[in-house]
Write a protein that holds these residues in place. Sequence first.
Motif, mmCIF file in Angstrom:
data_model
loop_
_atom_site.group_PDB
_atom_site.id
_atom_site.type_symbol
_atom_site.label_atom_id
_atom_site.label_comp_id
_atom_site.label_asym_id
_atom_site.label_seq_id
_atom_site.Cartn_x
_atom_site.Cartn_y
_atom_site.Cartn_z
ATOM 1 N N PHE A 1 0.858 -1.258 -0.020
ATOM 2 C CA PHE A 1 0.128 0.131 -0.089
ATOM 3 C C PHE A 1 0.879 1.229 -0.101
ATOM 4 C CE2 PHE A 1 -2.364 -3.453 1.723
ATOM 5 C CZ PHE A 1 -3.661 -3.268 1.174
ATOM 6 N N ALA A 2 0.581 2.060 -0.840
ATOM 7 C CA ALA A 2 1.452 3.374 -1.005
ATOM 8 C C ALA A 2 1.481 4.069 0.237
ATOM 9 C CB ALA A 2 1.021 4.012 -2.320
ATOM 10 N N ASN A 3 0.318 4.482 0.942
ATOM 11 C CA ASN A 3 0.253 5.157 2.213
ATOM 12 C C ASN A 3 -0.871 4.677 2.851
ATOM 13 O OD1 ASN A 3 -2.076 6.409 0.665
ATOM 14 N ND2 ASN A 3 -0.522 7.702 -0.231
ATOM 15 N N LYS A 4 -1.289 5.491 3.752
ATOM 16 C CA LYS A 4 -2.284 5.230 4.772
ATOM 17 C C LYS A 4 -3.717 5.424 4.015
ATOM 18 C CE LYS A 4 -4.631 6.644 8.760
ATOM 19 N NZ LYS A 4 -4.802 7.611 10.217
ATOM 20 N N ASP A 5 -3.861 6.518 3.353
ATOM 21 C CA ASP A 5 -4.946 6.606 2.653
ATOM 22 C C ASP A 5 -4.987 5.410 1.337
ATOM 23 O OD1 ASP A 5 -5.634 9.059 3.472
ATOM 24 O OD2 ASP A 5 -4.849 10.290 1.837
ATOM 25 N N ASP A 6 -4.178 5.124 0.897
ATOM 26 C CA ASP A 6 -4.526 3.775 -0.022
ATOM 27 C C ASP A 6 -5.002 2.456 0.785
ATOM 28 O OD1 ASP A 6 -4.125 2.123 -2.316
ATOM 29 O OD2 ASP A 6 -2.120 1.593 -1.731
ATOM 30 N N LEU A 7 -4.255 2.279 2.014
ATOM 31 C CA LEU A 7 -4.791 1.233 2.985
ATOM 32 C C LEU A 7 -6.150 1.345 3.375
ATOM 33 C CD1 LEU A 7 -4.435 -1.297 4.388
ATOM 34 C CD2 LEU A 7 -2.963 -0.116 6.158
ATOM 35 N N ILE A 8 -6.437 2.736 3.713
ATOM 36 C CA ILE A 8 -7.765 2.947 4.575
ATOM 37 C C ILE A 8 -8.983 2.658 3.197
ATOM 38 C CG2 ILE A 8 -9.510 4.686 5.416
ATOM 39 C CD1 ILE A 8 -7.511 3.784 7.415
ATOM 40 N N GLY A 9 -8.503 3.263 1.964
ATOM 41 C CA GLY A 9 -9.312 2.976 0.831
ATOM 42 C C GLY A 9 -9.647 1.512 0.548
ATOM 43 N N GLU A 10 -8.768 0.622 0.703
ATOM 44 C CA GLU A 10 -8.996 -0.683 0.490
ATOM 45 C C GLU A 10 -9.882 -1.019 1.719
ATOM 46 O OE1 GLU A 10 -9.378 -4.741 -0.642
ATOM 47 O OE2 GLU A 10 -8.593 -2.843 -1.797
ATOM 48 N N LEU A 11 -9.814 -0.793 2.863
ATOM 49 C CA LEU A 11 -10.925 -1.014 4.013
ATOM 50 C C LEU A 11 -11.982 -0.521 3.756
ATOM 51 C CD1 LEU A 11 -8.473 -0.411 7.230
ATOM 52 C CD2 LEU A 11 -8.638 -2.544 5.957
ATOM 53 N N VAL A 12 -12.295 0.655 3.048
ATOM 54 C CA VAL A 12 -13.701 1.385 2.894
ATOM 55 C C VAL A 12 -14.262 0.280 1.646
ATOM 56 C CG1 VAL A 12 -14.835 3.112 1.582
ATOM 57 C CG2 VAL A 12 -13.250 3.428 3.779
ATOM 58 N N ARG A 13 -13.383 -0.087 0.736
ATOM 59 C CA ARG A 13 -13.922 -0.779 -0.404
ATOM 60 C C ARG A 13 -14.420 -2.149 0.332
ATOM 61 N NH1 ARG A 13 -10.244 2.102 -3.095
ATOM 62 N NH2 ARG A 13 -8.403 0.630 -2.537
ATOM 63 N N GLN A 14 -13.865 -2.853 1.138
ATOM 64 C CA GLN A 14 -14.137 -4.141 1.671
ATOM 65 C C GLN A 14 -15.357 -3.858 2.609
ATOM 66 O OE1 GLN A 14 -11.360 -6.522 3.435
ATOM 67 N NE2 GLN A 14 -10.081 -6.709 1.713
ATOM 68 N N GLY A 15 -15.653 -2.472 3.106
ATOM 69 C CA GLY A 15 -16.719 -2.260 4.099
ATOM 70 C C GLY A 15 -18.025 -2.180 2.954
ATOM 71 N N TYR A 16 -17.704 -1.541 2.062
ATOM 72 C CA TYR A 16 -19.011 -1.473 1.234
ATOM 73 C C TYR A 16 -19.196 -2.789 0.570
ATOM 74 C CZ TYR A 16 -19.920 3.400 1.352
ATOM 75 O OH TYR A 16 -20.312 4.688 1.704
ATOM 76 N N SER A 17 -18.302 -3.680 0.009
ATOM 77 C CA SER A 17 -18.656 -5.006 -0.426
ATOM 78 C C SER A 17 -19.489 -5.998 0.604
ATOM 79 C CB SER A 17 -17.066 -5.880 -0.497
ATOM 80 O OG SER A 17 -16.520 -5.248 -1.683
ATOM 81 N N GLU A 18 -19.116 -5.549 1.958
ATOM 82 C CA GLU A 18 -19.778 -6.272 2.942
ATOM 83 C C GLU A 18 -21.178 -5.813 3.220
ATOM 84 O OE1 GLU A 18 -19.958 -7.031 7.994
ATOM 85 O OE2 GLU A 18 -17.900 -6.355 6.913
ATOM 86 N N LEU A 19 -21.339 -4.532 3.077
ATOM 87 C CA LEU A 19 -22.603 -3.995 3.149
ATOM 88 C C LEU A 19 -23.450 -4.144 1.922
ATOM 89 C CD1 LEU A 19 -24.543 -1.867 4.320
ATOM 90 C CD2 LEU A 19 -23.538 0.047 3.120
ATOM 91 N N VAL A 20 -22.871 -4.136 0.926
ATOM 92 C CA VAL A 20 -23.740 -4.840 -0.354
ATOM 93 C C VAL A 20 -24.337 -5.980 -0.154
ATOM 94 C CG1 VAL A 20 -23.773 -5.123 -2.922
ATOM 95 C CG2 VAL A 20 -22.652 -3.010 -2.081
ATOM 96 N N ALA A 21 -23.329 -7.133 0.212
ATOM 97 C CA ALA A 21 -23.691 -8.256 0.624
ATOM 98 C C ALA A 21 -24.791 -8.537 1.421
ATOM 99 C CB ALA A 21 -22.516 -9.238 0.992
#
Length: 195
Positions: free
Chosen positions: A54-74
């Motif tokens: 991960f390039a930086n913290k924002d990149d890592l948090i972005g991945e967590l947010v994407r996973q959060g939305y994946s869980e929410l959509v499911a």
Amino acid sequence: MTSKQRRDHEKTAVRERIVVSAMNLLKAEGASGVTMRRVAEAMDYTAPVVYQHFANKDDLIGELVRQGYSELVARLDAAHNDTDPDTRLSAVAAEYLRFAAENEHLFEAMNGTALPPDVRLAAARPAIGVLSKLVDDWAERHRVELEAKEAYEIIWGTLYGIAALGRLGTIGPTQARQLGVRALELLLRGWSCGK
């Protein structure tokens, strides 16, 4: 397995461990608790290992947010299995609020200021798609003309506000779900009367 396949597999496994460690920190402490150094320490690695993925913290948090939305959509997909559009929308509202209550810090990262708005919006697109489809189905069933984008933003904003109220000790998550479903019913009733 070739040596390249083994390296790729190991790289994927390390990335997954990074995400799990970061998600644990996020859920426990919020976005401010997630640092590259702390994620590395939680895994018994050094920070440069995390930076390889991960390039930086924002990149890592972005991945967590994407996973959060994946869980929410499911969870939203699983909640709206009824044939009646009103019932489907109510079930989705209740599940959205349940997710918000169960994942307070992740939910805040998904909707707050931890990331730039365009990054959050890109991550939210699948959830927006679910809600837009439900609103379209509801409008078609009730023969109501709605601006779908405006309607789902009103619903999303209402539910987000009620989710925030649910975190207050005086309201709580159970009452927030009831209020959210009731608010949605009132919005839909208002839209049906205005046709």
